[in-house]
Design a protein around this motif. Structure first.
Motif, PDB file in Angstrom:
ATOM      1  N   GLU A  56      13.765   0.210   9.826  1.00  0.00           N
ATOM      2  CA  GLU A  56      13.761   0.866  11.150  1.00  0.00           C
ATOM      3  C   GLU A  56      13.370   2.350  11.054  1.00  0.00           C
ATOM      4  OE1 GLU A  56      14.399  -0.608  14.197  1.00  0.00           O
ATOM      5  OE2 GLU A  56      14.301  -2.458  13.019  1.00  0.00           O
ATOM      6  N   GLN A  57      13.868   3.000   9.989  1.00  0.00           N
ATOM      7  CA  GLN A  57      13.654   4.456   9.862  1.00  0.00           C
ATOM      8  C   GLN A  57      12.396   4.801   9.060  1.00  0.00           C
ATOM      9  OE1 GLN A  57      16.758   3.023   8.697  1.00  0.00           O
ATOM     10  NE2 GLN A  57      17.391   3.117  10.841  1.00  0.00           N
ATOM     11  N   ALA A  58      11.697   3.785   8.528  1.00  0.00           N
ATOM     12  CA  ALA A  58      10.608   4.067   7.579  1.00  0.00           C
ATOM     13  C   ALA A  58       9.440   4.796   8.246  1.00  0.00           C
ATOM     14  CB  ALA A  58      10.121   2.754   6.957  1.00  0.00           C
ATOM     15  N   GLU A  59       8.861   5.719   7.478  1.00  0.00           N
ATOM     16  CA  GLU A  59       7.691   6.466   7.964  1.00  0.00           C
ATOM     17  C   GLU A  59       6.486   5.528   8.074  1.00  0.00           C
ATOM     18  OE1 GLU A  59       4.511   9.772   6.286  1.00  0.00           O
ATOM     19  OE2 GLU A  59       6.288   9.276   5.076  1.00  0.00           O
ATOM     20  N   ASN A  60       5.700   5.735   9.125  1.00  0.00           N
ATOM     21  CA  ASN A  60       4.490   4.938   9.318  1.00  0.00           C
ATOM     22  C   ASN A  60       3.317   5.605   8.601  1.00  0.00           C
ATOM     23  OD1 ASN A  60       3.540   2.607  10.330  1.00  0.00           O
ATOM     24  ND2 ASN A  60       3.485   3.254  12.478  1.00  0.00           N
ATOM     25  N   LEU A  61       2.740   4.957   7.606  1.00  0.00           N
ATOM     26  CA  LEU A  61       1.637   5.559   6.845  1.00  0.00           C
ATOM     27  C   LEU A  61       0.276   5.243   7.445  1.00  0.00           C
ATOM     28  CD1 LEU A  61       2.529   4.806   3.100  1.00  0.00           C
ATOM     29  CD2 LEU A  61       2.716   6.984   4.312  1.00  0.00           C
ATOM     30  N   LEU A  62       0.208   4.098   8.129  1.00  0.00           N
ATOM     31  CA  LEU A  62      -1.108   3.596   8.520  1.00  0.00           C
ATOM     32  C   LEU A  62      -0.964   2.664   9.713  1.00  0.00           C
ATOM     33  CD1 LEU A  62      -4.114   3.477   7.415  1.00  0.00           C
ATOM     34  CD2 LEU A  62      -3.419   1.427   6.154  1.00  0.00           C
ATOM     35  N   GLU A  63      -1.816   2.883  10.745  1.00  0.00           N
ATOM     36  CA  GLU A  63      -1.943   1.929  11.864  1.00  0.00           C
ATOM     37  C   GLU A  63      -3.376   1.452  11.821  1.00  0.00           C
ATOM     38  OE1 GLU A  63      -0.082   0.710  14.264  1.00  0.00           O
ATOM     39  OE2 GLU A  63       1.762   1.898  14.125  1.00  0.00           O
ATOM     40  N   THR A  64      -3.586   0.162  11.619  1.00  0.00           N
ATOM     41  CA  THR A  64      -4.963  -0.279  11.427  1.00  0.00           C
ATOM     42  C   THR A  64      -5.102  -1.737  11.809  1.00  0.00           C
ATOM     43  OG1 THR A  64      -6.770  -0.385   9.803  1.00  0.00           O
ATOM     44  CG2 THR A  64      -4.551  -0.853   8.983  1.00  0.00           C
ATOM     45  N   GLN A  65      -6.245  -2.315  11.461  1.00  0.00           N
ATOM     46  CA  GLN A  65      -6.421  -3.757  11.632  1.00  0.00           C
ATOM     47  C   GLN A  65      -7.269  -4.266  10.479  1.00  0.00           C
ATOM     48  OE1 GLN A  65      -8.490  -3.913  15.467  1.00  0.00           O
ATOM     49  NE2 GLN A  65     -10.426  -4.106  14.380  1.00  0.00           N
ATOM     50  N   LEU A  66      -7.205  -5.559  10.232  1.00  0.00           N
ATOM     51  CA  LEU A  66      -8.028  -6.139   9.160  1.00  0.00           C
ATOM     52  C   LEU A  66      -9.494  -5.866   9.445  1.00  0.00           C
ATOM     53  CD1 LEU A  66      -6.406  -9.684   8.606  1.00  0.00           C
ATOM     54  CD2 LEU A  66      -6.109  -7.642   7.191  1.00  0.00           C
ATOM     55  N   GLU A  67     -10.229  -5.427   8.412  1.00  0.00           N
ATOM     56  CA  GLU A  67     -11.668  -5.202   8.565  1.00  0.00           C
ATOM     57  C   GLU A  67     -12.395  -6.525   8.805  1.00  0.00           C
ATOM     58  OE1 GLU A  67     -13.162  -2.036   8.644  1.00  0.00           O
ATOM     59  OE2 GLU A  67     -10.995  -1.729   8.820  1.00  0.00           O
ATOM     60  N   HIS A  68     -11.843  -7.603   8.231  1.00  0.00           N
ATOM     61  CA  HIS A  68     -12.465  -8.923   8.372  1.00  0.00           C
ATOM     62  C   HIS A  68     -11.840  -9.666   9.552  1.00  0.00           C
ATOM     63  CE1 HIS A  68     -13.537  -7.775   4.322  1.00  0.00           C
ATOM     64  NE2 HIS A  68     -14.419  -8.767   4.281  1.00  0.00           N
ATOM     65  N   TRP A  69     -12.585 -10.612  10.083  1.00  0.00           N
ATOM     66  CA  TRP A  69     -12.045 -11.474  11.136  1.00  0.00           C
ATOM     67  C   TRP A  69     -10.731 -12.075  10.635  1.00  0.00           C
ATOM     68  CZ3 TRP A  69     -10.484 -16.352  12.346  1.00  0.00           C
ATOM     69  CH2 TRP A  69     -10.484 -16.683  13.701  1.00  0.00           C
ATOM     70  N   PRO A  70      -9.680 -12.233  11.446  1.00  0.00           N
ATOM     71  CA  PRO A  70      -9.606 -12.023  12.899  1.00  0.00           C
ATOM     72  C   PRO A  70      -9.197 -10.611  13.323  1.00  0.00           C
ATOM     73  CG  PRO A  70      -7.631 -13.146  12.136  1.00  0.00           C
ATOM     74  CD  PRO A  70      -8.473 -12.909  10.929  1.00  0.00           C
TER      75      PRO A  70
END
Length: 486
Positions: A56-70
């Motif tokens: 719950e308290q963890a720092e967010n390092l990255l917001e992203t999406q898979l480069e490949h489908w889907p």
């Protein structure tokens, strides 16, 4: 020859200290920690499960999406376990659930998709985080697609040009068998043609995908590595392990003594160390406490303990037919565990007939597990198969003599009293049948009853054994370097 320090991504489905269901989690914490002590740049990745400590308290390092489908959206959260960096891959549709793998003994129906996604994401995140590992170390079927994708998806990618993969086999009975339909999250499965993963026209196994594509493979004990090349020991994948035998090595797991030492164990009424006076006094106090806790009379009799999942793998079906016969002797038997309800009810029936000598506690209790290790004279592990096993190593540390079947890591870590009394640390039997187990139980009891000083000598010798992770970590490092040279 000086070898360069390596950067390593350790990929596992569970990690002790964050979330755990079995022995894999212990390794996933202890091995990276030992490698980090050896100045390697090691980082762990696992799914961000709902119940995970600190998520719950963890720092967010990255917001992203898979480069490949889907192009599935996911985020990476930063945690630590014993000073080692952890990347938790957060994707609520897959991991925001009450449990890791199953509820009410029913596996989640999309487990194939969940762990295929996880395998894809833990490679997808690396260029974005700027972490370029020399070694990606996958573990068991959940991460079997990691070596597969590294070769098939990223084989030509410059970022991964020098990245090699290692796959550890902790238990080959679990293979991750899924249909192509269940794995549509990977475009590689859309063609329904994956010969180095498939087991039929319709199904693949994630473990096979890993075994056939990893640069190096290891089993968690030398004997288990040999057993994997047999039909019986591999549970049907002998051909694959034989095919990869030149890249397959066995490395015996270490033991994290920080949690399992009678000198510092906070669950014990009295702590003790490896000298005779201290051991005798400490074990006696622990035996009394154990007997009281499980409702047996406090007596000076041989106590046989067992803590395990109630499954045939753990050899309960060798014990059940002979337990009443063994209980005719002057002994106490204590079994703690949960699992198969049929085995549990059979144990309860025997307990009802022999409640003065046998106590069955149907529970998972860490505190009681420690007390059984310390308060017993002997510890039962009559396993059908046992890739490594840790309880026999904990038992020795507590001066409790393991009684094991000679398979896998049990064979590699316990020396049988009759074979070699001077170097004995326990008792070993081989035949997978109840009569052989009864025989070895009676052998151990005879020694206990007739030669109390000899039993204490063997117990002290067992306490002197050391299975620390440093040695195993050195062997893993050698394996990694052999992969980078491959």
């Amino acid at each position: 020859m000086a070898t360069k320090n390596l950067s390593i991504l350790f990929v596992a489905s569970e990690v002790e200290g964050l979330i755990k269901s079995g022995g894999l989690a212990d390794v996933a914490k202890a091995l990276p920690k030992a490698l980090s002590t050896l100045q390697q740049d090691v980082r762990i990745t696992l799914p961000a499960y709902q119940k995970m400590a600190g998520i719950e308290q963890a720092e967010n390092l990255l917001e992203t999406q898979l480069e490949h489908w889907p192009h599935t959206a996911y985020s990476v959260k930063a945690l630590q376990v014993d000073g080692v960096s952890v990347y938790a891959i957060d994707c609520p549709q897959y991991f925001d659930r009450p449990e890791m793998y199953a509820e009410n003994n029913q596996a989640y129906s999309d487990n194939g998709e969940r762990f295929a996604f996880f395998s894809a994401a833990c490679l997808d995140m690396l260029p974005k985080l700027g972490f370029q590992p020399d070694i990606v170390h996958a573990n068991d079927w959940h991460t079997g697609f990691v070596p597969y994708l590294l070769k098939h998806r990223y084989g030509q990618a410059p970022f991964f040009a020098n990245t090699k993969s290692v796959l550890s086999i902790h238990n080959a009975v679990f293979k991750g068998v899924f249909s192509y339909e269940e794995l549509q999250v990977l475009p590689e499965m859309h063609t329904r043609y994956a010969p180095d993963a498939a087991v039929s026209h319709t199904h693949v196994t994630m473990l096979r995908a890993g075994v056939l594509n990893a640069d190096k493979i290891n089993a968690v004990s030398p004997t288990y590595a040999q057993e994997l090349k047999t039909e019986l020991g591999s549970h049907g994948m002998a051909a694959e392990f034989q095919q990869r035998s030149s890249d397959l090595v066995g490395i015996l797991n270490g033991c994290d003594y920080s949690a399992w030492s009678p000198q510092t164990d906070s669950f014990l009424p009295v702590n003790y160390k490896a000298n005779r006076q201290s051991m005798v006094r400490g074990k006696k106090a622990c035996k009394r406490e154990l007997q009281q806790r499980v409702g047996l009379e406090q007596q000076d009799v041989a106590v046989y303990g067992m803590v395990c999942r109630l499954t045939n793998q753990k050899g309960i079906h060798y014990l059940l037919p002979i337990l009443s016969e063994f209980l005719k002797h002057d002994v106490h038997v204590v079994i703690v565990g949960t699992g198969d309800p049929v085995l549990a009810s059979q144990l309860k029936e025997i307990e009802a007939l022999h409640s003065d000598k046998f106590s069955f506690v149907e529970a998972y209790s860490n505190e009681l597990a420690h007390l059984v290790e310390a308060g017993s004279d002997f510890f039962l592990m009559p396993s059908e198969f046992e890739p490594c096993g840790l309880n026999q190593i904990y038992s020795m540390a507590y001066g409790t003599l393991p009684i094991v079947r000679g398979v896998g890591g049990l064979r590699d870590s316990v020396n049988d009293y009759d074979e070699d009394p001077d170097n004995a640390t326990g008792f070993v039997f081989d035949a997978p049948e109840p009569a052989a187990l009864l025989n070895v139980l009676q052998r151990s009891l005879l020694l206990y009853a007739q030669q109390p000083n000899e039993i204490k000598r063997v117990q002290l010798y067992a306490m002197g054994q050391n299975f620390c992770w440093n040695k195993a970590a050195d062997e893993y490092l050698a394996l990694y370097h052999s992969a980078t040279r491959a």
